[in-house]
Design a protein around this motif. Structure first.
Motif, PDB file in Angstrom:
ATOM      1  N   ALA A 131     -18.964 -83.733 -60.633  1.00  7.71           N
ATOM      2  CA  ALA A 131     -18.924 -83.469 -59.192  1.00  7.71           C
ATOM      3  C   ALA A 131     -17.547 -82.998 -58.745  1.00  7.71           C
ATOM      4  CB  ALA A 131     -19.308 -84.729 -58.418  1.00  7.71           C
ATOM      5  N   GLU A 132     -16.518 -83.426 -59.446  1.00  9.26           N
ATOM      6  CA  GLU A 132     -15.154 -83.058 -59.079  1.00  9.26           C
ATOM      7  C   GLU A 132     -14.740 -81.684 -59.605  1.00  9.26           C
ATOM      8  OE1 GLU A 132     -13.394 -84.768 -56.859  1.00  9.26           O
ATOM      9  OE2 GLU A 132     -15.147 -86.074 -56.754  1.00  9.26           O
ATOM     10  N   LEU A 133     -15.465 -81.155 -60.579  1.00 12.12           N
ATOM     11  CA  LEU A 133     -15.134 -79.835 -61.116  1.00 12.12           C
ATOM     12  C   LEU A 133     -15.480 -78.755 -60.090  1.00 12.12           C
ATOM     13  CD1 LEU A 133     -16.614 -80.074 -64.744  1.00 12.12           C
ATOM     14  CD2 LEU A 133     -14.211 -80.332 -64.068  1.00 12.12           C
ATOM     15  N   SER A 134     -14.760 -77.658 -60.139  1.00 19.03           N
ATOM     16  CA  SER A 134     -15.150 -76.516 -59.301  1.00 19.03           C
ATOM     17  C   SER A 134     -16.496 -76.011 -59.809  1.00 19.03           C
ATOM     18  CB  SER A 134     -14.104 -75.404 -59.390  1.00 19.03           C
ATOM     19  OG  SER A 134     -14.174 -74.786 -60.661  1.00 19.03           O
ATOM     20  N   SER A 135     -17.252 -75.342 -58.952  1.00 19.89           N
ATOM     21  CA  SER A 135     -18.581 -74.872 -59.373  1.00 19.89           C
ATOM     22  C   SER A 135     -18.473 -73.902 -60.550  1.00 19.89           C
ATOM     23  CB  SER A 135     -19.336 -74.244 -58.213  1.00 19.89           C
ATOM     24  OG  SER A 135     -18.669 -73.098 -57.748  1.00 19.89           O
ATOM     25  N   GLY A 136     -17.449 -73.056 -60.565  1.00 19.87           N
ATOM     26  CA  GLY A 136     -17.279 -72.116 -61.682  1.00 19.87           C
ATOM     27  C   GLY A 136     -17.006 -72.829 -62.993  1.00 19.87           C
ATOM     28  N   ASP A 137     -16.119 -73.821 -62.971  1.00 19.18           N
ATOM     29  CA  ASP A 137     -15.814 -74.593 -64.176  1.00 19.18           C
ATOM     30  C   ASP A 137     -17.048 -75.363 -64.634  1.00 19.18           C
ATOM     31  OD1 ASP A 137     -13.249 -73.641 -63.855  1.00 19.18           O
ATOM     32  OD2 ASP A 137     -12.328 -75.597 -63.462  1.00 19.18           O
ATOM     33  N   ARG A 138     -17.766 -75.954 -63.675  1.00 21.78           N
ATOM     34  CA  ARG A 138     -18.962 -76.738 -63.995  1.00 21.78           C
ATOM     35  C   ARG A 138     -20.036 -75.851 -64.622  1.00 21.78           C
ATOM     36  NH1 ARG A 138     -19.302 -79.616 -59.555  1.00 21.78           N
ATOM     37  NH2 ARG A 138     -20.222 -77.933 -58.368  1.00 21.78           N
ATOM     38  N   ASP A 139     -20.261 -74.657 -64.054  1.00 22.93           N
ATOM     39  CA  ASP A 139     -21.281 -73.752 -64.598  1.00 22.93           C
ATOM     40  C   ASP A 139     -20.964 -73.383 -66.042  1.00 22.93           C
ATOM     41  OD1 ASP A 139     -22.625 -73.780 -62.173  1.00 22.93           O
ATOM     42  OD2 ASP A 139     -21.769 -71.873 -61.492  1.00 22.93           O
ATOM     43  N   VAL A 140     -19.711 -73.046 -66.318  1.00 20.98           N
ATOM     44  CA  VAL A 140     -19.317 -72.667 -67.682  1.00 20.98           C
ATOM     45  C   VAL A 140     -19.513 -73.850 -68.623  1.00 20.98           C
ATOM     46  CG1 VAL A 140     -17.349 -72.052 -69.155  1.00 20.98           C
ATOM     47  CG2 VAL A 140     -17.739 -70.824 -67.010  1.00 20.98           C
ATOM     48  N   LEU A 141     -19.019 -75.014 -68.239  1.00 21.79           N
ATOM     49  CA  LEU A 141     -19.130 -76.199 -69.097  1.00 21.79           C
ATOM     50  C   LEU A 141     -20.591 -76.517 -69.414  1.00 21.79           C
ATOM     51  CD1 LEU A 141     -17.778 -78.641 -70.502  1.00 21.79           C
ATOM     52  CD2 LEU A 141     -18.033 -79.862 -68.339  1.00 21.79           C
ATOM     53  N   LEU A 142     -21.455 -76.481 -68.404  1.00 16.23           N
ATOM     54  CA  LEU A 142     -22.859 -76.843 -68.624  1.00 16.23           C
ATOM     55  C   LEU A 142     -23.600 -75.812 -69.463  1.00 16.23           C
ATOM     56  CD1 LEU A 142     -23.745 -78.362 -65.130  1.00 16.23           C
ATOM     57  CD2 LEU A 142     -23.002 -79.536 -67.215  1.00 16.23           C
ATOM     58  N   LEU A 143     -23.293 -74.548 -69.290  1.00 17.39           N
ATOM     59  CA  LEU A 143     -23.949 -73.523 -70.113  1.00 17.39           C
ATOM     60  C   LEU A 143     -23.521 -73.635 -71.578  1.00 17.39           C
ATOM     61  CD1 LEU A 143     -23.873 -70.458 -67.699  1.00 17.39           C
ATOM     62  CD2 LEU A 143     -25.914 -71.649 -68.557  1.00 17.39           C
ATOM     63  N   VAL A 144     -22.278 -74.007 -71.814  1.00 14.00           N
ATOM     64  CA  VAL A 144     -21.806 -74.174 -73.192  1.00 14.00           C
ATOM     65  C   VAL A 144     -22.331 -75.487 -73.775  1.00 14.00           C
ATOM     66  CG1 VAL A 144     -19.752 -74.548 -74.638  1.00 14.00           C
ATOM     67  CG2 VAL A 144     -19.765 -72.709 -72.945  1.00 14.00           C
ATOM     68  N   ALA A 145     -22.175 -76.583 -73.021  1.00 14.17           N
ATOM     69  CA  ALA A 145     -22.529 -77.906 -73.541  1.00 14.17           C
ATOM     70  C   ALA A 145     -24.038 -78.129 -73.639  1.00 14.17           C
ATOM     71  CB  ALA A 145     -21.897 -78.989 -72.672  1.00 14.17           C
ATOM     72  N   TRP A 146     -24.770 -77.767 -72.599  1.00 13.81           N
ATOM     73  CA  TRP A 146     -26.204 -78.042 -72.597  1.00 13.81           C
ATOM     74  C   TRP A 146     -27.019 -76.945 -73.256  1.00 13.81           C
ATOM     75  CZ3 TRP A 146     -26.823 -79.702 -66.790  1.00 13.81           C
ATOM     76  CH2 TRP A 146     -26.330 -81.005 -66.634  1.00 13.81           C
ATOM     77  N   GLU A 147     -26.632 -75.704 -73.033  1.00 12.56           N
ATOM     78  CA  GLU A 147     -27.456 -74.591 -73.504  1.00 12.56           C
ATOM     79  C   GLU A 147     -26.907 -73.914 -74.752  1.00 12.56           C
ATOM     80  OE1 GLU A 147     -30.425 -74.387 -72.265  1.00 12.56           O
ATOM     81  OE2 GLU A 147     -29.809 -75.998 -70.921  1.00 12.56           O
ATOM     82  N   HIS A 148     -25.735 -74.342 -75.193  1.00 17.95           N
ATOM     83  CA  HIS A 148     -25.124 -73.842 -76.428  1.00 17.95           C
ATOM     84  C   HIS A 148     -24.935 -72.327 -76.423  1.00 17.95           C
ATOM     85  CE1 HIS A 148     -25.742 -77.890 -77.872  1.00 17.95           C
ATOM     86  NE2 HIS A 148     -27.014 -77.784 -77.539  1.00 17.95           N
ATOM     87  N   LEU A 149     -24.619 -71.790 -75.248  1.00 19.55           N
ATOM     88  CA  LEU A 149     -24.342 -70.363 -75.170  1.00 19.55           C
ATOM     89  C   LEU A 149     -22.954 -70.088 -75.743  1.00 19.55           C
ATOM     90  CD1 LEU A 149     -25.623 -69.203 -71.653  1.00 19.55           C
ATOM     91  CD2 LEU A 149     -26.845 -69.287 -73.811  1.00 19.55           C
ATOM     92  N   THR A 150     -22.801 -68.903 -76.308  1.00 17.70           N
ATOM     93  CA  THR A 150     -21.486 -68.475 -76.781  1.00 17.70           C
ATOM     94  C   THR A 150     -20.653 -68.059 -75.577  1.00 17.70           C
ATOM     95  OG1 THR A 150     -22.110 -66.148 -76.984  1.00 17.70           O
ATOM     96  CG2 THR A 150     -22.517 -67.576 -78.925  1.00 17.70           C
ATOM     97  N   TYR A 151     -19.353 -67.880 -75.786  1.00 18.85           N
ATOM     98  CA  TYR A 151     -18.493 -67.438 -74.701  1.00 18.85           C
ATOM     99  C   TYR A 151     -18.973 -66.089 -74.166  1.00 18.85           C
ATOM    100  CZ  TYR A 151     -15.101 -71.038 -76.138  1.00 18.85           C
ATOM    101  OH  TYR A 151     -14.474 -72.206 -76.433  1.00 18.85           O
ATOM    102  N   ASP A 152     -19.354 -65.183 -75.061  1.00 22.46           N
ATOM    103  CA  ASP A 152     -19.848 -63.874 -74.625  1.00 22.46           C
ATOM    104  C   ASP A 152     -21.114 -64.001 -73.789  1.00 22.46           C
ATOM    105  OD1 ASP A 152     -17.797 -62.431 -75.847  1.00 22.46           O
ATOM    106  OD2 ASP A 152     -18.924 -62.173 -77.711  1.00 22.46           O
ATOM    107  N   GLU A 153     -22.015 -64.898 -74.190  1.00 25.67           N
ATOM    108  CA  GLU A 153     -23.256 -65.079 -73.443  1.00 25.67           C
ATOM    109  C   GLU A 153     -22.992 -65.687 -72.071  1.00 25.67           C
ATOM    110  OE1 GLU A 153     -26.510 -65.723 -77.038  1.00 25.67           O
ATOM    111  OE2 GLU A 153     -25.261 -67.419 -76.420  1.00 25.67           O
ATOM    112  N   VAL A 154     -22.052 -66.627 -71.986  1.00 27.17           N
ATOM    113  CA  VAL A 154     -21.703 -67.209 -70.690  1.00 27.17           C
ATOM    114  C   VAL A 154     -21.084 -66.137 -69.798  1.00 27.17           C
ATOM    115  CG1 VAL A 154     -20.238 -68.897 -69.491  1.00 27.17           C
ATOM    116  CG2 VAL A 154     -21.434 -69.557 -71.591  1.00 27.17           C
ATOM    117  N   ALA A 155     -20.206 -65.321 -70.385  1.00 30.69           N
ATOM    118  CA  ALA A 155     -19.583 -64.238 -69.612  1.00 30.69           C
ATOM    119  C   ALA A 155     -20.650 -63.305 -69.055  1.00 30.69           C
ATOM    120  CB  ALA A 155     -18.599 -63.467 -70.493  1.00 30.69           C
ATOM    121  N   GLN A 156     -21.627 -62.981 -69.878  1.00 25.31           N
ATOM    122  CA  GLN A 156     -22.723 -62.123 -69.424  1.00 25.31           C
ATOM    123  C   GLN A 156     -23.547 -62.828 -68.352  1.00 25.31           C
ATOM    124  OE1 GLN A 156     -25.516 -61.037 -72.512  1.00 25.31           O
ATOM    125  NE2 GLN A 156     -26.918 -60.121 -71.053  1.00 25.31           N
ATOM    126  N   ALA A 157     -23.875 -64.090 -68.564  1.00 29.27           N
ATOM    127  CA  ALA A 157     -24.715 -64.823 -67.616  1.00 29.27           C
ATOM    128  C   ALA A 157     -24.065 -64.928 -66.244  1.00 29.27           C
ATOM    129  CB  ALA A 157     -25.019 -66.225 -68.153  1.00 29.27           C
TER     130      ALA A 157
END
Length: 189
Positions: A131-157
């Motif tokens: 809840a304390e993370l910025s929405s941008g930081d939170r979105d990146v963290l959750l896409l990597v941690a929960w969805e196992h996206l690569t950095y390139d895939e997160v950048a695209q998403a």
């Protein structure tokens, strides 16, 4: 229907002439998008947003970058934007979830109760940290941690540079680690 070895770009291109082919994209990726949205918002909201994600994707498929054979990052981007639209301040939802700790299933087994209480406390802590993370930081963290996206895939998403993904992820991990260290030192003291 489309052969199973066709990549998403081929299917999306064909769906422009034969809209029913887009069902293959739904069948391939809806479970991933559902899992992500359930983690973010809970099952009830996720059901609606999965449908909305694919409606938006279907409606904008003519703008899909056909050089990208995997549509999943694109779909995560749509889903993430819908999450942001649905809840301008997602932090409230995380705080609410952190405050609602399920009661342990007491079946007389002390170890199980301790394990559940510990897990509930950790969920509460992680919810508060998220809840304390910025929405941008939170979105990146959750896409990597929960969805196992690569950095390139997160950048695209999220339609951001890979360098921004790296810096946001680093910052988010640093904040989560710091919160866990504080919690550990409080528990020791």
């Amino acid at each position: 229907m489309s052969p199973p070895d066709e990549d998403d770009a081929v299917i999306i291109r064909r769906s422009l002439r034969e809209p029913e082919r887009f069902a293959v994209i739904f069948d391939r990726h809806a479970p991933h998008i559902m899992r992500y949205l359930v983690h973010r918002l809970g099952r009830q909201v996720a059901d609606d947003l999965v449908a909305e994600t694919f409606l938006v994707a279907f409606g904008t498929r003519s703008r899909y970058d056909l050089d990208r054979p995997d549509a999943r990052p694109w779909l995560y981007g749509i889903a993430t934007n819908l999450v942001r639209r649905r809840q301008r301040d997602d932090g409230r939802e995380y705080r609410l979830r952190a405050a609602i700790v399920p009661e342990p299933n007491v079946d007389g087994h002390a170890d199980r109760v301790v394990e559940q209480v510990t897990a509930a406390a950790m969920n509460q802590l992680l919810g508060a940290v998220l809840a304390e993370l910025s929405s941008g930081d939170r979105d990146v963290l959750l896409l990597v941690a929960w969805e196992h996206l690569t950095y390139d895939e997160v950048a695209q998403a999220l339609d951001i540079p890979v360098g921004t993904v790296r810096s946001r992820l680093s910052r988010a991990r640093r904040q989560v680690r710091a919160a866990l260290v504080v919690k550990e030192s409080v528990n020791r003291g």
